[in-house]
Design a protein around this motif. Structure first.
Motif, PDB file in Angstrom:
ATOM      1  N   SER A  16     -22.973 -21.756 -19.276  1.00  0.00           N
ATOM      2  CA  SER A  16     -22.741 -22.986 -20.045  1.00  0.00           C
ATOM      3  C   SER A  16     -21.251 -23.224 -20.264  1.00  0.00           C
ATOM      4  CB  SER A  16     -23.452 -22.897 -21.395  1.00  0.00           C
ATOM      5  OG  SER A  16     -24.843 -22.747 -21.230  1.00  0.00           O
ATOM      6  N   TRP A  17     -20.518 -22.147 -20.510  1.00  0.00           N
ATOM      7  CA  TRP A  17     -19.059 -22.207 -20.685  1.00  0.00           C
ATOM      8  C   TRP A  17     -18.397 -22.802 -19.435  1.00  0.00           C
ATOM      9  CZ3 TRP A  17     -15.598 -19.079 -17.810  1.00  0.00           C
ATOM     10  CH2 TRP A  17     -14.292 -18.972 -18.296  1.00  0.00           C
ATOM     11  N   GLY A  18     -18.817 -22.338 -18.268  1.00  0.00           N
ATOM     12  CA  GLY A  18     -18.258 -22.859 -17.023  1.00  0.00           C
ATOM     13  C   GLY A  18     -18.663 -24.296 -16.764  1.00  0.00           C
ATOM     14  N   ALA A  19     -19.919 -24.641 -17.084  1.00  0.00           N
ATOM     15  CA  ALA A  19     -20.390 -26.010 -16.874  1.00  0.00           C
ATOM     16  C   ALA A  19     -19.633 -27.003 -17.760  1.00  0.00           C
ATOM     17  CB  ALA A  19     -21.887 -26.086 -17.153  1.00  0.00           C
ATOM     18  N   ASN A  20     -19.336 -26.604 -18.990  1.00  0.00           N
ATOM     19  CA  ASN A  20     -18.580 -27.479 -19.890  1.00  0.00           C
ATOM     20  C   ASN A  20     -17.176 -27.739 -19.372  1.00  0.00           C
ATOM     21  OD1 ASN A  20     -20.703 -27.715 -21.698  1.00  0.00           O
ATOM     22  ND2 ASN A  20     -20.031 -25.986 -22.959  1.00  0.00           N
ATOM     23  N   SER A  81      -7.604 -23.475 -24.938  1.00  0.00           N
ATOM     24  CA  SER A  81      -6.831 -24.128 -23.877  1.00  0.00           C
ATOM     25  C   SER A  81      -7.474 -23.730 -22.549  1.00  0.00           C
ATOM     26  CB  SER A  81      -5.343 -23.744 -23.944  1.00  0.00           C
ATOM     27  OG  SER A  81      -5.177 -22.350 -23.864  1.00  0.00           O
ATOM     28  N   GLU A  82      -6.838 -24.085 -21.438  1.00  0.00           N
ATOM     29  CA  GLU A  82      -7.427 -23.834 -20.126  1.00  0.00           C
ATOM     30  C   GLU A  82      -6.513 -22.934 -19.308  1.00  0.00           C
ATOM     31  OE1 GLU A  82     -10.360 -24.958 -18.622  1.00  0.00           O
ATOM     32  OE2 GLU A  82     -11.018 -25.772 -20.545  1.00  0.00           O
ATOM     33  N   LEU A  83      -6.987 -21.727 -19.003  1.00  0.00           N
ATOM     34  CA  LEU A  83      -6.222 -20.760 -18.229  1.00  0.00           C
ATOM     35  C   LEU A  83      -6.935 -20.511 -16.906  1.00  0.00           C
ATOM     36  CD1 LEU A  83      -3.780 -18.791 -18.259  1.00  0.00           C
ATOM     37  CD2 LEU A  83      -5.347 -17.063 -19.196  1.00  0.00           C
ATOM     38  N   TRP A  84      -6.223 -20.732 -15.790  1.00  0.00           N
ATOM     39  CA  TRP A  84      -6.863 -20.648 -14.480  1.00  0.00           C
ATOM     40  C   TRP A  84      -7.484 -19.276 -14.228  1.00  0.00           C
ATOM     41  CZ3 TRP A  84      -5.868 -17.497 -10.257  1.00  0.00           C
ATOM     42  CH2 TRP A  84      -6.667 -17.780  -9.146  1.00  0.00           C
ATOM     43  N   THR A  85      -6.800 -18.210 -14.605  1.00  0.00           N
ATOM     44  CA  THR A  85      -7.318 -16.879 -14.296  1.00  0.00           C
ATOM     45  C   THR A  85      -8.669 -16.626 -14.961  1.00  0.00           C
ATOM     46  OG1 THR A  85      -5.768 -16.119 -16.009  1.00  0.00           O
ATOM     47  CG2 THR A  85      -5.164 -15.708 -13.716  1.00  0.00           C
ATOM     48  N   GLY A  86      -8.835 -17.087 -16.188  1.00  0.00           N
ATOM     49  CA  GLY A  86     -10.147 -16.964 -16.833  1.00  0.00           C
ATOM     50  C   GLY A  86     -11.173 -17.881 -16.207  1.00  0.00           C
ATOM     51  N   ASN A  87     -10.713 -19.064 -15.789  1.00  0.00           N
ATOM     52  CA  ASN A  87     -11.639 -20.046 -15.212  1.00  0.00           C
ATOM     53  C   ASN A  87     -12.177 -19.646 -13.852  1.00  0.00           C
ATOM     54  OD1 ASN A  87     -11.073 -21.468 -17.511  1.00  0.00           O
ATOM     55  ND2 ASN A  87     -10.447 -23.348 -16.477  1.00  0.00           N
ATOM     56  N   THR A  88     -11.632 -18.578 -13.252  1.00  0.00           N
ATOM     57  CA  THR A  88     -12.218 -18.100 -11.994  1.00  0.00           C
ATOM     58  C   THR A  88     -13.673 -17.686 -12.196  1.00  0.00           C
ATOM     59  OG1 THR A  88     -11.369 -15.851 -12.390  1.00  0.00           O
ATOM     60  CG2 THR A  88     -10.008 -17.327 -11.034  1.00  0.00           C
ATOM     61  N   MET A  89     -14.056 -17.370 -13.433  1.00  0.00           N
ATOM     62  CA  MET A  89     -15.452 -16.987 -13.709  1.00  0.00           C
ATOM     63  C   MET A  89     -16.404 -18.183 -13.673  1.00  0.00           C
ATOM     64  SD  MET A  89     -15.366 -13.994 -16.573  1.00  0.00           S
ATOM     65  CE  MET A  89     -14.559 -14.993 -17.825  1.00  0.00           C
ATOM     66  N   LYS A  98     -25.296 -25.055 -11.801  1.00  0.00           N
ATOM     67  CA  LYS A  98     -25.014 -25.959 -12.921  1.00  0.00           C
ATOM     68  C   LYS A  98     -23.816 -26.856 -12.627  1.00  0.00           C
ATOM     69  CE  LYS A  98     -28.272 -24.376 -15.629  1.00  0.00           C
ATOM     70  NZ  LYS A  98     -28.841 -23.333 -14.766  1.00  0.00           N
ATOM     71  N   ILE A  99     -22.979 -26.445 -11.661  1.00  0.00           N
ATOM     72  CA  ILE A  99     -21.855 -27.262 -11.218  1.00  0.00           C
ATOM     73  C   ILE A  99     -21.787 -27.210  -9.697  1.00  0.00           C
ATOM     74  CG2 ILE A  99     -20.519 -26.831 -13.326  1.00  0.00           C
ATOM     75  CD1 ILE A  99     -18.783 -24.870 -11.737  1.00  0.00           C
ATOM     76  N   THR A 100     -21.037 -28.127  -9.121  1.00  0.00           N
ATOM     77  CA  THR A 100     -20.852 -28.140  -7.676  1.00  0.00           C
ATOM     78  C   THR A 100     -19.529 -27.479  -7.305  1.00  0.00           C
ATOM     79  OG1 THR A 100     -19.677 -30.258  -7.647  1.00  0.00           O
ATOM     80  CG2 THR A 100     -22.100 -30.333  -7.545  1.00  0.00           C
ATOM     81  N   LEU A 101     -19.375 -27.172  -6.030  1.00  0.00           N
ATOM     82  CA  LEU A 101     -18.123 -26.580  -5.551  1.00  0.00           C
ATOM     83  C   LEU A 101     -16.955 -27.533  -5.802  1.00  0.00           C
ATOM     84  CD1 LEU A 101     -16.620 -24.334  -4.040  1.00  0.00           C
ATOM     85  CD2 LEU A 101     -17.195 -25.514  -1.897  1.00  0.00           C
ATOM     86  N   ILE A 102     -17.178 -28.826  -5.600  1.00  0.00           N
ATOM     87  CA  ILE A 102     -16.113 -29.811  -5.823  1.00  0.00           C
ATOM     88  C   ILE A 102     -15.695 -29.822  -7.291  1.00  0.00           C
ATOM     89  CG2 ILE A 102     -15.610 -32.289  -5.846  1.00  0.00           C
ATOM     90  CD1 ILE A 102     -17.277 -32.524  -3.302  1.00  0.00           C
ATOM     91  N   GLN A 103     -16.646 -29.742  -8.202  1.00  0.00           N
ATOM     92  CA  GLN A 103     -16.314 -29.716  -9.633  1.00  0.00           C
ATOM     93  C   GLN A 103     -15.490 -28.477  -9.992  1.00  0.00           C
ATOM     94  OE1 GLN A 103     -20.470 -30.211 -11.048  1.00  0.00           O
ATOM     95  NE2 GLN A 103     -19.654 -31.836 -12.373  1.00  0.00           N
TER      96      GLN A 103
END
Length: 281
Positions: A16-20, A81-89, A98-103
């Motif tokens: 859910s965290w990633g989908a948001n 905030s938004e940190l790319w290294t964490g967002n790799t998850m 829950k999301i697409t590759l493009i998203q």
């Protein structure tokens, strides 16, 4: 009342965290990415200051640098905030459909750009505008930055070594994010962040967003006479510290390694263990 999420509870929370994150506006991703880059930059500057001076035991010096560097992820996670290294998850949300590759790539692109802008801005502000760095602290910034783009590693390719250092780094960083999300109280989040971040810095691993501060800080410090003199770095090595070497001698390899460490070794593995069976029913 339980004050943390067990792994089987944490996994769907991370989806859910990633989908948001995938649904945020581009402007918000850029702004929040800029903030995260600056927050990591503050921590990197603090580590530079703490790492200045003589230490009888180099491991202890690295420990203190890691201890203060953990402030950066605390600022990223708790205020938000938004940190790319964490967002790799976000690979977990992708595998869970829950999301697409493009998203996912859209989020990564704008957050990475925001992180870069925030980190470089803070490096410019602190090194070039505050007057704090034309001396011993600027010399340390030069030493850190030059080492990251010029160090010859015995028996190993420089970029390959940095790639694997980056794998170890973001493996620990993403585990810190997991611990912070799992904890339900601020104190638990702080402790969950502190130990893995302290560990990756003390171990000598490589973080792409931190390097977006460290290397530009060194580039800007090249304009400070007292910093250059105090660093005692050979002039030929200083010429190799530039915007081009930041990428080809560090950030490209480190970014790829960070993706593997967080996106694969944490995101994909945790999805396979805790969510794949549910999806196959």
């Amino acid at each position: 009342m339980k004050n943390f999420l067990a792994p089987e509870e944490l996994a769907p929370t991370l989806v859910s965290w990633g989908a948001n994150k995938a649904n945020k506006l581009i402007l918000h991703l850029l702004l929040l990415g800029f903030l995260a880059g600056a927050y990591i930059g503050f921590a990197a500057h603090l580590a530079t200051v703490v790492g200045t001076g003589a230490f009888g035991w180099i491991g202890l010096k690295k420990f203190f640098m890691g201890a203060v560097f953990s402030v950066g992820l605390m600022l990223v996670i708790i205020p938000g905030s938004e940190l790319w290294t964490g967002n790799t998850m976000m690979t977990m949300a992708l595998l869970d459909k829950k999301i697409t590759l493009i998203q996912m790539v859209r989020n990564w692109f704008w957050v990475y750009l925001g992180n870069l802008l925030g980190s470089v801005f803070l490096a410019w502000m602190i090194v070039s505008q505050t007057g704090l760095m034309d001396g011993v602290f600027g010399a340390t910034a030069l030493q850190i930055a030059t080492a990251k783009v010029t160090t010859e590693i015995a028996g190993s390719n420089h970029n390959l070594a940095y790639f694997f250092r980056a794998v170890g780094c973001n493996w620990l960083v993403c585990l810190a994010v997991l611990l912070a999300i799992s904890a339900q109280e601020i104190s638990g989040k702080i402790l969950g962040i502190f130990f893995p971040i302290m560990a990756f810095v003390t171990a000598g691993f490589e973080h792409a967003i931190a390097n977006m501060y460290f290397i530009p800080a060194g580039i800007f410090a090249k304009q400070l006479p007292l910093a250059v003199r105090g660093s005692a770095i050979d002039a030929t090595l200083l010429t190799r510290l530039n915007w081009s070497s930041m990428w080809h001698s560090n950030l490209i390899a480190v970014t790829l390694g960070n993706f593997i460490g967080g996106g694969i070794f944490v995101g994909v593995v945790y999805w396979l263990v805790y969510l794949r069976k549910e999806n196959s029913r």
